[in-house]
Structure formats: structure tokens, C-alpha cells
Design an enzyme around this catalytic site. Structure first.
Site, PDB file in Angstrom:
ATOM      1  N   ASP A  89       5.855  17.459   8.137  1.00 24.59           N
ATOM      2  CA  ASP A  89       5.524  16.892   6.825  1.00 24.59           C
ATOM      3  C   ASP A  89       4.016  16.668   6.705  1.00 24.59           C
ATOM      4  O   ASP A  89       3.571  15.604   6.279  1.00 24.59           O
ATOM      5  CB  ASP A  89       6.286  15.592   6.579  1.00 24.59           C
ATOM      6  CG  ASP A  89       6.340  15.238   5.082  1.00 24.59           C
ATOM      7  OD1 ASP A  89       6.071  16.129   4.254  1.00 24.59           O
ATOM      8  OD2 ASP A  89       6.661  14.078   4.754  1.00 24.59           O
ATOM      9  N   LYS A 138       5.660  -1.399   7.951  1.00 24.48           N
ATOM     10  CA  LYS A 138       6.534  -0.425   7.289  1.00 24.48           C
ATOM     11  C   LYS A 138       7.974  -0.910   7.409  1.00 24.48           C
ATOM     12  O   LYS A 138       8.526  -1.004   8.501  1.00 24.48           O
ATOM     13  CB  LYS A 138       6.386   0.955   7.930  1.00 24.48           C
ATOM     14  CG  LYS A 138       7.300   2.018   7.347  1.00 24.48           C
ATOM     15  CD  LYS A 138       7.061   3.343   8.044  1.00 24.48           C
ATOM     16  CE  LYS A 138       8.042   4.411   7.591  1.00 24.48           C
ATOM     17  NZ  LYS A 138       7.819   5.688   8.299  1.00 24.48           N
ATOM     18  N   VAL A 167       5.521  -0.274   2.370  1.00 20.82           N
ATOM     19  CA  VAL A 167       4.500  -0.462   3.401  1.00 20.82           C
ATOM     20  C   VAL A 167       3.518  -1.504   2.885  1.00 20.82           C
ATOM     21  O   VAL A 167       3.066  -1.429   1.740  1.00 20.82           O
ATOM     22  CB  VAL A 167       3.761   0.847   3.726  1.00 20.82           C
ATOM     23  CG1 VAL A 167       2.654   0.585   4.753  1.00 20.82           C
ATOM     24  CG2 VAL A 167       4.724   1.894   4.258  1.00 20.82           C
ATOM     25  N   THR A 183      11.552   5.989  -0.391  1.00 17.67           N
ATOM     26  CA  THR A 183      12.987   5.843  -0.196  1.00 17.67           C
ATOM     27  C   THR A 183      13.287   4.966   1.018  1.00 17.67           C
ATOM     28  O   THR A 183      14.367   4.390   1.122  1.00 17.67           O
ATOM     29  CB  THR A 183      13.641   7.216   0.001  1.00 17.67           C
ATOM     30  OG1 THR A 183      12.990   7.889   1.087  1.00 17.67           O
ATOM     31  CG2 THR A 183      13.523   8.059  -1.246  1.00 17.67           C
ATOM     32  N   TYR A 184      12.327   4.846   1.940  1.00 14.54           N
ATOM     33  CA  TYR A 184      12.518   4.058   3.153  1.00 14.54           C
ATOM     34  C   TYR A 184      12.343   2.572   2.901  1.00 14.54           C
ATOM     35  O   TYR A 184      12.777   1.748   3.686  1.00 14.54           O
ATOM     36  CB  TYR A 184      11.498   4.488   4.214  1.00 14.54           C
ATOM     37  CG  TYR A 184      10.086   4.323   3.723  1.00 14.54           C
ATOM     38  CD1 TYR A 184       9.401   3.127   3.873  1.00 14.54           C
ATOM     39  CD2 TYR A 184       9.459   5.358   3.042  1.00 14.54           C
ATOM     40  CE1 TYR A 184       8.139   2.956   3.375  1.00 14.54           C
ATOM     41  CE2 TYR A 184       8.189   5.211   2.547  1.00 14.54           C
ATOM     42  CZ  TYR A 184       7.526   4.010   2.717  1.00 14.54           C
ATOM     43  OH  TYR A 184       6.262   3.863   2.210  1.00 14.54           O
ATOM     44  N   GLY A 185      11.644   2.178   1.829  1.00 13.93           N
ATOM     45  CA  GLY A 185      11.295   0.791   1.596  1.00 13.93           C
ATOM     46  C   GLY A 185       9.846   0.675   1.155  1.00 13.93           C
ATOM     47  O   GLY A 185       9.391   1.424   0.299  1.00 13.93           O
ATOM     48  N   GLU A 236       5.168   2.930  -0.949  1.00 12.92           N
ATOM     49  CA  GLU A 236       6.550   2.705  -1.355  1.00 12.92           C
ATOM     50  C   GLU A 236       7.279   4.028  -1.335  1.00 12.92           C
ATOM     51  O   GLU A 236       6.718   5.071  -1.674  1.00 12.92           O
ATOM     52  CB  GLU A 236       6.612   2.086  -2.750  1.00 12.92           C
ATOM     53  CG  GLU A 236       8.020   1.709  -3.197  1.00 12.92           C
ATOM     54  CD  GLU A 236       8.015   0.920  -4.494  1.00 12.92           C
ATOM     55  OE1 GLU A 236       8.961   0.148  -4.703  1.00 12.92           O
ATOM     56  OE2 GLU A 236       7.066   1.078  -5.280  1.00 12.92           O
ATOM     57  N   ILE A 246       0.811  -1.216   0.000  1.00 11.28           N
ATOM     58  CA  ILE A 246       0.000   0.000   0.000  1.00 11.28           C
ATOM     59  C   ILE A 246       0.844   1.266   0.000  1.00 11.28           C
ATOM     60  O   ILE A 246       0.302   2.369   0.002  1.00 11.28           O
ATOM     61  CB  ILE A 246      -0.962   0.016   1.202  1.00 11.28           C
ATOM     62  CG1 ILE A 246      -0.193  -0.100   2.518  1.00 11.28           C
ATOM     63  CG2 ILE A 246      -2.000  -1.094   1.076  1.00 11.28           C
ATOM     64  CD1 ILE A 246      -1.065   0.030   3.757  1.00 11.28           C
TER      65      ILE A 246
END
Length: 503
Positions: free
Chosen positions: A163, A54, A39, A35-37, A33, A31
Site C-alpha cells: 500500500d 492509532k 489516529v 475504516t480502522y478508527g 480517520e 490527524i
């Protein structure tokens, strides 16, 4: 906590987080996507509970677990409120993992780390971008009130979100809105003496003081983002869609007027003011551009989009604005319709599939379907919530899975029980919910992915903000990292490598 005898392991003192494997969960669907990976929506195998996983990306890390992820976890562990996402636990996996295409994730470490959040059905961007869906004014008031309530709780507890945008505002099918993705959040002190990074907040929602290079700021930066969200909901589309910092500043000045020492005392001392100040005088045009808004909405919007951060309305005062206390009143969240899951990541994938189908239809000389555009809200006061209307071909989206109770308006008495000067909801926290000693810790990292537009050079310097007061606040219970974000990335690539640790 019990103390173990000398030489014995204190089992009671061991943290439970990180002790379970990700194998306890079955991944159902991606659900998000960035830079962190990634979800994922997942199901806990033993209980059947639906959660969001996450993944904390490790392949770019040179020194172990990311310090920025530690900061996010630390902040989320101290925030407990019904309008703030709940971090449930941390789980691990052994060895590198493969994605949906079978490609290895490149993790050079022996395990992956996942943050486990409560699952939310939608994010605000994904929901509002559904073809033909129109929010009512009571529905918008309901969402805005919850956003301000959660943000006020964060500010009272001396946390800046940094943010605020639609994809970071999650909504469930009970109508509850929760602040999420605290990857850029950090604690602050009321004196604002510390230098903070201005490379935060997605460009379309970034306030002018950060664009001009301010490094001393407070909760006012979040309130500018809230104003942009507010106008976007009423207008039906983003109001300040700049492509880069200079264009973003120009759009702000065209709407809110040129900054000077009269309407923003001290602005000339902000580092990049002389470089970016407009070459011609521009007048404030908020009321002309949004003349279709009602007068109470305009009054509140102008206070949120004040150029001078010291004059920008606080979340607590915004909750007391006439807008929320005049007809039509905010609706009961539980009265809102229930929709099919709508995250920005999912709606983008569906639109991409729709475009592919349309291209195929063109090649076959079939009629080209009408393009989807977001619709402004239904403006009539006192109107019941209508069923959403769906546009486009049958493969775009199905209708809502079921409709909730009749949408109605309701209001609470203006002010806490027993009277008093404030109309803000009463406190229910026996400890007060105020933490005066949490002013110097925190920080964050970018967890969402953003469109790959170019960025200007970092701005040095400092400016001013305002401090939220310390009223008591009730605490309740609440995933960051929804799908792709709106507007350019506040920090491109790996922030820890480009700029060092952010403040």
C-alpha cells in the site's frame, strides 16, 4: 529469560505491551480517520513525549481481537530501520469511548485497543498539497532515496508493503521519511508459489499484474507504486488517476503501451488478460508525456513502470541508478525547511473550510479566491531551497514555522568504503538483517479510508513477479494509518466479512 519455579508466576516473561492504559496519554488533535478508527496526536502525561495513537476498531468484530491487526503488529515488531515507522507499544482503554462530538463508538466489548507510534509531522501527500509549496529536485531525490532505502530493507526481510502511496509516507521536521501503515503488508517467500490476494494497493498506485488478476507476485508490486510516486513528485500531480479497474488499466496502457507476449512474456496466461486487453495497439509514451524530466529521471522511471514485473527494477538497483549520483545530488534531510504539521486529513479539513469561506464570499459578492493547485518541482539544478510561496486567502495556511539551514547538496562516495561493485550504503547490521524463514506468514487489512468510488468484481487467477536477493542490511529504528487515502479503496468495507481472511 529466567524460568519461574513450579506454581509461581514468571513475571520476567510477561509482555509489557498492553499493560498500560490509554489514560497515560492526553489526546491533542485528530490527524487521521478511516475504516480502522481514528489516529490522534497525543502527549504522554508523565514524559511529555508526543506520539500518535492509532485506534483499532472493534465494533465490527465478531470474534474478538482482529487477526489482521495481529499480523500488522507482528510485522512491525520485527522491522527496525530509520526509514520504517516505529511501533512503540500497545495500550488499552476500559469501556466504550466517546468521539469529539460526544457520540459513543459502538464498541460492544469492554475495552478499546490503541497502537502507539512515534509521531511524524507530515505525510508526503499532505505536505505536497500545501498551496504554493514546491519541492526542489534535490529534495525529491532525498525523499525518493529514503523511500527506496526503507523499502529495500522490507524486501530483504521478506515483507511486502502492498500500500505504497503518499499518505503512507510520513516525514518529520528533520527531513526523515518513514514507511508507515503496514495494515496490508505480509511476509512472502522467494519462490512465489503461494496465492496472494490481488485486492491490495490503492487503485492509482496498483500495478497492471494485480489489475489483471495475478495472485503470484513479489516485491515488484511495491516498485510500481514507487514509480507512480516518483513521477507524481516530478510532475506535480498523480499520473494515473483512474476511477475504476478498467479505466485504471486503460490509463496504464496509454502511458506504458499495450501488453503482449513480446514485451511481457506470459501475460496472456494471467486470468483477466483476455477480458481487459486493449482493443487497439498502443505505444509506450513515458518519454513523450514526461519529456520535461531529465534523462536520468526518465531512465529510472521507465524501469519502475515496466509492464513486465520480472523486468521491473528492484529497490536496491534503483538506489544505484545514475539519477541519485548526478547533479544536483540528493540534499541532506536535516537541511530541509521545517513546516507546520501537514497530514492529508488535516489539509483536507482546511481545504473544506476554505471552500466554505469561498462560498460565503460568493454569496456576499466578494472576489472568489484562486483555486489551489499543486505545483511541479523547481527544475533548476544547483538552486538553494527557496522559502515556500503561499497562495489563497490568509485562512488557508500559515507559512512554515521556521526555516532550517540553507538547503545544500551533498553526496557520498559512489560505493561502500573500500570499494566494491555496488554504490548502495554499506551494511551495519551484525546479524545480517536477513530472515530466510519468514516467507509464509503475514497478511494485512486496510487501515486507511478511501473515497467511496465503486469497485469491480474480484479477480481470480495467478501470474509472476520477481524476488529480491538477500544482501545484508543495516537496521535502525521505525505509524501507520495516516489520514484519508488517495484513490479508491483497495478493499471496500470490512474485508474480513467480504472476502474472508486475505493472503
Amino acid at each position: 529469560m529466567a524460568v519461574a519455579a513450579y506454581g509461581q508466576l514468571n513475571v520476567e516473561g510477561l509482555p509489557s505491551w498492553g499493560s498500560r492504559s490509554v489514560d497515560c496519554f492526553e489526546k491533542l488533535e485528530q490527524i487521521g480517520e478511516g475504516t480502522y478508527g481514528q489516529v490522534y496526536m497525543a502527549r504522554e502525561i508523565t514524559t511529555g513525549e508526543i506520539v500518535a495513537l492509532k485506534k483499532i476498531r472493534m465494533d465490527n468484530e465478531k470474534e474478538g481481537f482482529p487477526i489482521t491487526a495481529i499480523r500488522e503488529i507482528k510485522i512491525l515488531k520485527k522491522l527496525h530501520h530509520e526509514n520504517v515507522i516505529k511501533l512503540k507499544e500497545i495500550v488499552t482503554s476500559q469501556g466504550p469511548e466517546a468521539d469529539e462530538q460526544g457520540k459513543q463508538d459502538g464498541n460492544k466489548y469492554n475495552s478499546n485497543i490503541y497502537m502507539v507510534f512515534e509521531y511524524m509531522d507530515h505525510d508526503l501527500t499532505g505536505l505536497s498539497d500545501r498551496p504554493g509549496l514546491r519541492f526542489t529536485i534535490p529534495q525529491i531525490k532525498c525523499y525518493m532515496k529514503q523511500l527506496l532505502t526503507g523499502l529495500h530493507y522490507c524486501h530483504v526481510n521478506q515483507v511486502l508493503h502492498r500500500d505504497i502511496k503518499g499518505s503512507n509516507l510520513l516525514i518529520d521536521n528533520e527531513g526523515t521519511l518513514k514507511l508507515a501503515d503496514f495494515g496490508l503488508a505480509r511476509s512472502f517467500s522467494n519462490d512465489h508459489n503461494g496465492n496472494l490476494t490481488n485486492r491490495v494497493i490503492t487503485l492509482w498506485y496498483r500495478p497492471p499484474e494485480l489489475l489483471l488478476g495475478a495472485t503470484k507476485y513479489g516485491p515488484a508490486v511495491d516498485m510500481w507504486s514507487v514509480g507512480c510516486i516518483f513521477a507524481e513528485l516530478l510532475h506535480g500531480k498523480p499520473i494515473l488517476p483512474g476511477k475504476n479497474e478498467p479505466e485504471q488499466l486503460n490509463k496504464i496502457f496509454e502511458l506504458c503501451g499495450s501488453p503482449d507476449e513480446i514485451n511481457w512474456p506470459g501475460v496472456s496466461k494471467i486470468p483477466w488478460y483476455n477480458k481487459f486487453k486493449p482493443t487497439r495497439q498502443m505505444k509506450k509514451r513515458v518519454r513523450q508525456v514526461f519529456q520535461h524530466f531529465d534523462r536520468h529521471a526518465l531512465d529510472l522511471l521507465e524501469k519502475m513502470l515496466s509492464l513486465d514485473p520480472s523486468q521491473r527494477i528492484s529497490a536496491k538497483d534503483a538506489l544505484d541508478a545514475e539519477y541519485f549520483w548526478t547533479d544536483p545530488l540528493p540534499c541532506d534531510p536535516k537541511s530541509l525547511p521545517k513546516y507546520e504539521s501537514s497530514h492529508e486529513f488535516q489539509t483536507k479539513k482546511k481545504r473544506q473550510q476554505q471552500r466554505q469561506n469561498e462560498e460565503m464570499a460568493k454569496r456576499q459578492k466578494l472576489q472568489h479566491p484562486q483555486q489551489h493547485t499543486r505545483l511541479p518541482p523547481i527544475q533548476q539544478t544547483g538552486q538553494s531551497h527557496p522559502p515556500p510561496h503561499w497562495a489563497g486567502p490568509s485562512n488557508s495556511y500559515p507559512p512554515p514555522v521556521s526555516s532550517g539551514p540553507t538547503h545544500h547538496q551533498y553526496g557520498k562516495p559512489r560505493g561502500p568504503p573500500g570499494g566494491g561493485p555496488s554504490r548502495y550504503p554499506p551494511s551495519g547490521n551484525p546479524s545480517g538483517g536477513y530472515y530466510p524463514d519468514r516467507g509464509s506468514q503475514g497478511g494485512g487489512y486496510t487501515t486507511g479510508s478511501y473515497p467511496p468510488q465503486g469497485r469491480g468484481q474480484p479477480y481470480p487467477g495467478g501470474a509472476s513477479g520477481y524476488a529480491a536477493g538477500p544482501p545484508n542490511y543495516s537496521q535502525g529504528g521505525q505509524y501507520g494509518g495516516s489520514g484519508n487515502s488517495r484513490g479508491p479503496n483497495p478493499i471496500g468495507g470490512n474485508r474480513t466479512q467480504q472476502y474472508g481472511w486475505p493472503q
